[in-house]
Scaffold this motif. Sequence first.
Motif, PDB file in Angstrom:
ATOM      1  N   LEU A  43      53.173  27.071  44.094  1.00 21.58           N
ATOM      2  CA  LEU A  43      54.178  26.031  44.259  1.00 21.58           C
ATOM      3  C   LEU A  43      53.596  24.747  44.848  1.00 21.58           C
ATOM      4  N   MET A  44      52.303  24.760  45.136  1.00 24.86           N
ATOM      5  CA  MET A  44      51.675  23.576  45.731  1.00 24.86           C
ATOM      6  C   MET A  44      51.564  22.464  44.697  1.00 24.86           C
ATOM      7  N   PRO A  45      51.697  21.198  45.128  1.00 22.74           N
ATOM      8  CA  PRO A  45      51.670  20.095  44.161  1.00 22.74           C
ATOM      9  C   PRO A  45      50.319  19.933  43.476  1.00 22.74           C
ATOM     10  N   GLU A  46      49.220  20.050  44.230  1.00 19.83           N
ATOM     11  CA  GLU A  46      47.889  19.933  43.633  1.00 19.83           C
ATOM     12  C   GLU A  46      47.393  21.335  43.277  1.00 19.83           C
ATOM     13  N   LYS A  47      47.890  21.809  42.156  1.00 21.70           N
ATOM     14  CA  LYS A  47      47.703  23.216  41.805  1.00 21.70           C
ATOM     15  C   LYS A  47      46.242  23.610  41.620  1.00 21.70           C
ATOM     16  N   GLU A  48      45.439  22.731  41.041  1.00 22.16           N
ATOM     17  CA  GLU A  48      44.060  23.093  40.777  1.00 22.16           C
ATOM     18  C   GLU A  48      43.275  23.302  42.070  1.00 22.16           C
ATOM     19  N   LYS A  49      43.570  22.511  43.104  1.00 18.30           N
ATOM     20  CA  LYS A  49      42.911  22.714  44.399  1.00 18.30           C
ATOM     21  C   LYS A  49      43.312  24.062  44.998  1.00 18.30           C
ATOM     22  N   THR A  50      44.588  24.399  44.888  1.00 17.50           N
ATOM     23  CA  THR A  50      45.060  25.674  45.427  1.00 17.50           C
ATOM     24  C   THR A  50      44.482  26.844  44.653  1.00 17.50           C
ATOM     25  N   GLU A  51      44.343  26.691  43.339  1.00 19.15           N
ATOM     26  CA  GLU A  51      43.711  27.738  42.535  1.00 19.15           C
ATOM     27  C   GLU A  51      42.320  28.061  43.065  1.00 19.15           C
ATOM     28  N   ILE A  52      41.525  27.021  43.302  1.00 18.04           N
ATOM     29  CA  ILE A  52      40.157  27.222  43.792  1.00 18.04           C
ATOM     30  C   ILE A  52      40.168  27.915  45.150  1.00 18.04           C
ATOM     31  N   GLN A  53      41.028  27.444  46.057  1.00 19.45           N
ATOM     32  CA  GLN A  53      41.074  28.011  47.403  1.00 19.45           C
ATOM     33  C   GLN A  53      41.417  29.501  47.372  1.00 19.45           C
ATOM     34  N   LEU A  54      42.416  29.876  46.587  1.00 18.77           N
ATOM     35  CA  LEU A  54      42.843  31.276  46.555  1.00 18.77           C
ATOM     36  C   LEU A  54      41.873  32.146  45.771  1.00 18.77           C
ATOM     37  N   LEU A  55      41.366  31.646  44.648  1.00 24.67           N
ATOM     38  CA  LEU A  55      40.421  32.441  43.859  1.00 24.67           C
ATOM     39  C   LEU A  55      39.135  32.702  44.642  1.00 24.67           C
ATOM     40  N   ARG A  56      38.712  31.741  45.422  1.00 25.37           N
ATOM     41  CA  ARG A  56      37.520  31.911  46.261  1.00 25.37           C
ATOM     42  C   ARG A  56      37.701  33.101  47.204  1.00 25.37           C
ATOM     43  N   LEU A  57      38.881  33.242  47.780  1.00 25.81           N
ATOM     44  CA  LEU A  57      39.140  34.317  48.734  1.00 25.81           C
ATOM     45  C   LEU A  57      39.389  35.651  48.031  1.00 25.81           C
ATOM     46  N   LEU A  58      40.095  35.614  46.922  1.00 26.23           N
ATOM     47  CA  LEU A  58      40.361  36.842  46.171  1.00 26.23           C
ATOM     48  C   LEU A  58      39.098  37.392  45.521  1.00 26.23           C
ATOM     49  N   GLY A  59      38.139  36.510  45.255  1.00 25.87           N
ATOM     50  CA  GLY A  59      36.928  36.927  44.578  1.00 25.87           C
ATOM     51  C   GLY A  59      35.827  37.415  45.492  1.00 25.87           C
ATOM     52  N   ASN A  60      36.050  37.434  46.791  1.00 30.09           N
ATOM     53  CA  ASN A  60      34.997  37.800  47.736  1.00 30.09           C
ATOM     54  C   ASN A  60      35.218  39.194  48.306  1.00 30.09           C
ATOM     55  N   THR A  61      35.556  40.151  47.438  1.00 30.15           N
ATOM     56  CA  THR A  61      35.734  41.538  47.860  1.00 30.15           C
ATOM     57  C   THR A  61      35.048  42.437  46.832  1.00 30.15           C
ATOM     58  N   PRO A  62      34.870  43.723  47.139  1.00 24.54           N
ATOM     59  CA  PRO A  62      34.255  44.640  46.168  1.00 24.54           C
ATOM     60  C   PRO A  62      35.213  45.044  45.038  1.00 24.54           C
ATOM     61  N   LEU A  63      36.447  44.549  45.048  1.00 24.87           N
ATOM     62  CA  LEU A  63      37.465  44.994  44.112  1.00 24.87           C
ATOM     63  C   LEU A  63      37.564  44.041  42.918  1.00 24.87           C
ATOM     64  N   GLN A  64      37.602  44.617  41.711  1.00 21.72           N
ATOM     65  CA  GLN A  64      37.796  43.783  40.528  1.00 21.72           C
ATOM     66  C   GLN A  64      39.265  43.370  40.464  1.00 21.72           C
ATOM     67  N   THR A  65      39.510  42.096  40.254  1.00 21.83           N
ATOM     68  CA  THR A  65      40.858  41.555  40.357  1.00 21.83           C
ATOM     69  C   THR A  65      41.203  40.674  39.164  1.00 21.83           C
ATOM     70  N   ASN A  66      42.318  40.967  38.524  1.00 19.34           N
ATOM     71  CA  ASN A  66      42.875  40.099  37.493  1.00 19.34           C
ATOM     72  C   ASN A  66      43.918  39.198  38.133  1.00 19.34           C
ATOM     73  N   VAL A  67      43.869  37.917  37.864  1.00 21.44           N
ATOM     74  CA  VAL A  67      44.811  36.973  38.461  1.00 21.44           C
ATOM     75  C   VAL A  67      45.663  36.329  37.367  1.00 21.44           C
ATOM     76  N   THR A  68      46.975  36.359  37.582  1.00 20.01           N
ATOM     77  CA  THR A  68      47.932  35.676  36.707  1.00 20.01           C
ATOM     78  C   THR A  68      48.626  34.596  37.523  1.00 20.01           C
ATOM     79  N   PHE A  69      48.618  33.366  37.015  1.00 18.97           N
ATOM     80  CA  PHE A  69      49.270  32.266  37.713  1.00 18.97           C
ATOM     81  C   PHE A  69      50.696  32.092  37.185  1.00 18.97           C
ATOM     82  N   LEU A  70      51.615  31.886  38.131  1.00 24.59           N
ATOM     83  CA  LEU A  70      53.031  31.751  37.804  1.00 24.59           C
ATOM     84  C   LEU A  70      53.526  30.370  38.208  1.00 24.59           C
TER      85      LEU A  70
END
Length: 312
Positions: A43-70
């Motif tokens: 819901l953030m206005p600058e969506k691409e910046k938020t995508e990077i911030q969240l994907l960076r954190l979701l991608g730093n674990t041993p778990l394979q993760t599929n992400v769907t944006f809504l």
Amino acid sequence: MPINIPRNLPAGEILRQEKIFIMEEDRAKTQQIRPLNILVCNLMPEKEKTEIQLLRLLGNTPLQTNVTFLNTATYASKNVSKSHLDSFYKTFDEIRHRRFDGMIITGAPVERMEFEDVLYWEEITKIMDWAKVNVTSNMYICWGAQAALYHHFGIGKFELPKKCSGIYSHVITDLTVDLVRGFSDEYVAPHSRHTSVSFEEVRNHSDLELLSYSEDVGPFIIQSKDSRHIMITGHLEYDATTLADEYHRDVEKGEPVEVPAHYFPNDDPSQMPKNTWRAHSHLLFYNWLNYYVYQETPFDWHYVDENIEYHI
């Protein structure tokens, strides 16, 4: 393990440069593994910046993760191109038939409005109700946290005398809780908001547990007793310069804003701020994905009782 993202998502190249292990969805389909499926309601206005911030954190674990944006169908963001939304985002009607292991609802620049006056409020409440039975664990950030506290637990928000912006010190109430496992006794985190929620209402609610707070800015990490709902009132996902970008933007607009607290070196907005919260950002998302999503989600959603599926 990698984070799986849509093909050609612009955030992908930035994450590759940061050495975040990502995998585009075409290659991910060849992997013989049960990945976690995470839904991000951005819901953030600058969506691409938020995508990077969240994907960076979701991608730093041993778990394979599929992400769907809504994205909301009832409101079209003005700060991102329609082609970006059409290419990389879904609407609720397109995913409501699916089940997800985790969901994140971000903040939104509507906190001064009454919840019911927000254009997409009805849509967000439908998503939150659907998630009760179709998502294993839900994380809500800033306005998203206030929306969840209001909708699920009847706790409202109140407007602050001035904007809360800066880096504040927090303490943990119970270091044995999995979500804050490995946290320091005291740590810092960014806040950027005009509203807050009551200490007393959170502490006295029978279905909630206050895990972390700041003496200066109030409740920070709150979870439901069943661990299905995680409310974060600040922005641990922020980059080092996000608060600076917001501050300079507001100054240019002529808004009466103060310099973010404990942020710029020597409180000088011309100096480059440092990220002093990065380790706890990664730890929070790691703990959430491991203990609240991976350890709790069904291996195969088909074995879940279909009689409890949410219908609108």
